[in-house]
Structures are given as structure tokens and as C-alpha cells.
Design a protein around this motif. Structure first.
Motif, PDB file in Angstrom:
ATOM      1  N   ARG A  45       0.827  -1.214   0.000  1.00 36.41           N
ATOM      2  CA  ARG A  45       0.000   0.000   0.000  1.00 36.41           C
ATOM      3  C   ARG A  45       0.857   1.258   0.000  1.00 36.41           C
ATOM      4  O   ARG A  45       0.564   2.226  -0.704  1.00 36.41           O
ATOM      5  CB  ARG A  45      -0.938   0.002   1.203  1.00 36.41           C
ATOM      6  CG  ARG A  45      -2.059  -1.023   1.071  1.00 36.41           C
ATOM      7  CD  ARG A  45      -2.966  -1.032   2.262  1.00 36.41           C
ATOM      8  NE  ARG A  45      -3.710   0.221   2.350  1.00 36.41           N
ATOM      9  CZ  ARG A  45      -4.499   0.542   3.352  1.00 36.41           C
ATOM     10  NH1 ARG A  45      -4.655  -0.296   4.360  1.00 36.41           N
ATOM     11  NH2 ARG A  45      -5.142   1.675   3.360  1.00 36.41           N
ATOM     12  N   ALA A  96       3.861   1.513  -1.187  1.00 39.31           N
ATOM     13  CA  ALA A  96       4.481   1.624  -2.508  1.00 39.31           C
ATOM     14  C   ALA A  96       3.504   2.256  -3.503  1.00 39.31           C
ATOM     15  O   ALA A  96       3.888   3.128  -4.300  1.00 39.31           O
ATOM     16  CB  ALA A  96       4.938   0.258  -2.990  1.00 39.31           C
ATOM     17  N   PHE A  97       2.238   1.828  -3.477  1.00 34.31           N
ATOM     18  CA  PHE A  97       1.232   2.418  -4.366  1.00 34.31           C
ATOM     19  C   PHE A  97       0.997   3.889  -4.028  1.00 34.31           C
ATOM     20  O   PHE A  97       0.835   4.724  -4.923  1.00 34.31           O
ATOM     21  CB  PHE A  97      -0.085   1.650  -4.297  1.00 34.31           C
ATOM     22  CG  PHE A  97      -0.097   0.389  -5.104  1.00 34.31           C
ATOM     23  CD1 PHE A  97       0.233   0.387  -6.453  1.00 34.31           C
ATOM     24  CD2 PHE A  97      -0.457  -0.815  -4.517  1.00 34.31           C
ATOM     25  CE1 PHE A  97       0.218  -0.773  -7.202  1.00 34.31           C
ATOM     26  CE2 PHE A  97      -0.479  -1.991  -5.255  1.00 34.31           C
ATOM     27  CZ  PHE A  97      -0.141  -1.967  -6.605  1.00 34.31           C
ATOM     28  N   GLN A  98       0.978   4.212  -2.743  1.00 32.29           N
ATOM     29  CA  GLN A  98       0.774   5.595  -2.341  1.00 32.29           C
ATOM     30  C   GLN A  98       1.947   6.470  -2.775  1.00 32.29           C
ATOM     31  O   GLN A  98       1.755   7.610  -3.209  1.00 32.29           O
ATOM     32  CB  GLN A  98       0.565   5.686  -0.827  1.00 32.29           C
ATOM     33  CG  GLN A  98      -0.791   5.181  -0.394  1.00 32.29           C
ATOM     34  CD  GLN A  98      -0.983   5.222   1.114  1.00 32.29           C
ATOM     35  OE1 GLN A  98      -0.047   5.483   1.865  1.00 32.29           O
ATOM     36  NE2 GLN A  98      -2.205   4.959   1.560  1.00 32.29           N
ATOM     37  N   ASP A  99       3.148   5.956  -2.677  1.00 29.69           N
ATOM     38  CA  ASP A  99       4.320   6.703  -3.135  1.00 29.69           C
ATOM     39  C   ASP A  99       4.241   6.962  -4.640  1.00 29.69           C
ATOM     40  O   ASP A  99       4.545   8.069  -5.112  1.00 29.69           O
ATOM     41  CB  ASP A  99       5.617   5.958  -2.805  1.00 29.69           C
ATOM     42  CG  ASP A  99       5.988   6.045  -1.343  1.00 29.69           C
ATOM     43  OD1 ASP A  99       5.447   6.916  -0.630  1.00 29.69           O
ATOM     44  OD2 ASP A  99       6.836   5.226  -0.912  1.00 29.69           O
ATOM     45  N   GLU A 100       3.824   5.955  -5.376  1.00 29.31           N
ATOM     46  CA  GLU A 100       3.691   6.096  -6.826  1.00 29.31           C
ATOM     47  C   GLU A 100       2.624   7.137  -7.168  1.00 29.31           C
ATOM     48  O   GLU A 100       2.814   7.986  -8.050  1.00 29.31           O
ATOM     49  CB  GLU A 100       3.336   4.745  -7.439  1.00 29.31           C
ATOM     50  CG  GLU A 100       3.495   4.671  -8.936  1.00 29.31           C
ATOM     51  CD  GLU A 100       3.249   3.260  -9.446  1.00 29.31           C
ATOM     52  OE1 GLU A 100       2.488   3.133 -10.417  1.00 29.31           O
ATOM     53  OE2 GLU A 100       3.803   2.307  -8.872  1.00 29.31           O
ATOM     54  N   LEU A 101       1.499   7.081  -6.469  1.00 30.88           N
ATOM     55  CA  LEU A 101       0.426   8.037  -6.681  1.00 30.88           C
ATOM     56  C   LEU A 101       0.870   9.447  -6.311  1.00 30.88           C
ATOM     57  O   LEU A 101       0.578  10.413  -7.028  1.00 30.88           O
ATOM     58  CB  LEU A 101      -0.812   7.644  -5.873  1.00 30.88           C
ATOM     59  CG  LEU A 101      -2.013   8.578  -5.965  1.00 30.88           C
ATOM     60  CD1 LEU A 101      -2.528   8.664  -7.398  1.00 30.88           C
ATOM     61  CD2 LEU A 101      -3.116   8.101  -5.038  1.00 30.88           C
ATOM     62  N   ASP A 116       3.901  10.673  -6.403  1.00 28.92           N
ATOM     63  CA  ASP A 116       4.802  11.151  -7.454  1.00 28.92           C
ATOM     64  C   ASP A 116       4.016  11.614  -8.678  1.00 28.92           C
ATOM     65  O   ASP A 116       4.321  12.652  -9.270  1.00 28.92           O
ATOM     66  CB  ASP A 116       5.796  10.057  -7.850  1.00 28.92           C
ATOM     67  CG  ASP A 116       6.841   9.789  -6.777  1.00 28.92           C
ATOM     68  OD1 ASP A 116       7.047  10.669  -5.910  1.00 28.92           O
ATOM     69  OD2 ASP A 116       7.441   8.693  -6.810  1.00 28.92           O
ATOM     70  N   ALA A 117       2.993  10.856  -9.054  1.00 28.55           N
ATOM     71  CA  ALA A 117       2.166  11.229 -10.212  1.00 28.55           C
ATOM     72  C   ALA A 117       1.421  12.533  -9.935  1.00 28.55           C
ATOM     73  O   ALA A 117       1.323  13.404 -10.813  1.00 28.55           O
ATOM     74  CB  ALA A 117       1.187  10.115 -10.540  1.00 28.55           C
ATOM     75  N   ASN A 131       2.324  14.925  -7.830  1.00 31.24           N
ATOM     76  CA  ASN A 131       3.309  16.006  -7.807  1.00 31.24           C
ATOM     77  C   ASN A 131       3.658  16.450  -9.218  1.00 31.24           C
ATOM     78  O   ASN A 131       3.777  17.651  -9.500  1.00 31.24           O
ATOM     79  CB  ASN A 131       4.575  15.580  -7.064  1.00 31.24           C
ATOM     80  CG  ASN A 131       4.414  15.620  -5.559  1.00 31.24           C
ATOM     81  OD1 ASN A 131       3.584  16.348  -5.039  1.00 31.24           O
ATOM     82  ND2 ASN A 131       5.201  14.820  -4.859  1.00 31.24           N
TER      83      ASN A 131
END
Length: 68
Positions: free
Chosen positions: A11, A13-18, A20-21, A23
Motif C-alpha cells: 500500500r 508503494a502504491f501511495q508513493d507512486e500516486l 509522485d504522479a 506532484n
């Protein structure tokens, strides 16, 4: 306990990816806002420097919407 830890890691990892997107999206939008503000400033300066004799004569009929 191990599966819960693994689930939390996924979760995050997905939140970090989201994040970044999001930002990146906000940065692009800020660039667009900056460009639009610059264009608006230029148009405003052009409008202020335009002499009244350069402006075309306007009629009230020019303001009538096309559906009339």
C-alpha cells in the motif's frame, strides 16, 4: 503478522507512486498557470498601449448574441 506487514508495504508503494504522479501533475499545472499569467500580462500591456484611434469603432449591435 507477516502478511499484514507485506500488505502495508504494498500500500505504501502504491501511495508513493500516486504521490509522485500527483506532484508531476501539479508541477505541470503550475507551469501552465505561469504561462497563462504571462500571456495575460502581455495582452493587458497591449491593451493599455493601444491608442483609442487604433481601436475599431464598436456598435451595440456587435454585442447581440448570434441567436437573435
Amino acid at each position: 503478522m507477516e502478511s499484514r506487514l507485506s500488505e502495508l508495504e504494498v500500500r505504501i508503494a502504491f501511495q508513493d507512486e500516486l504521490l509522485d504522479a500527483l506532484n508531476l501533475s501539479v508541477a505541470r499545472q503550475q507551469q501552465q498557470i505561469d504561462q497563462l499569467q504571462q500571456q495575460l500580462r502581455l495582452l493587458y500591456q497591449q491593451m493599455r498601449t493601444q491608442s483609442p484611434s487604433d481601436a475599431p469603432a464598436r456598435s451595440l449591435l456587435d454585442d447581440v448574441p448570434p441567436h437573435y
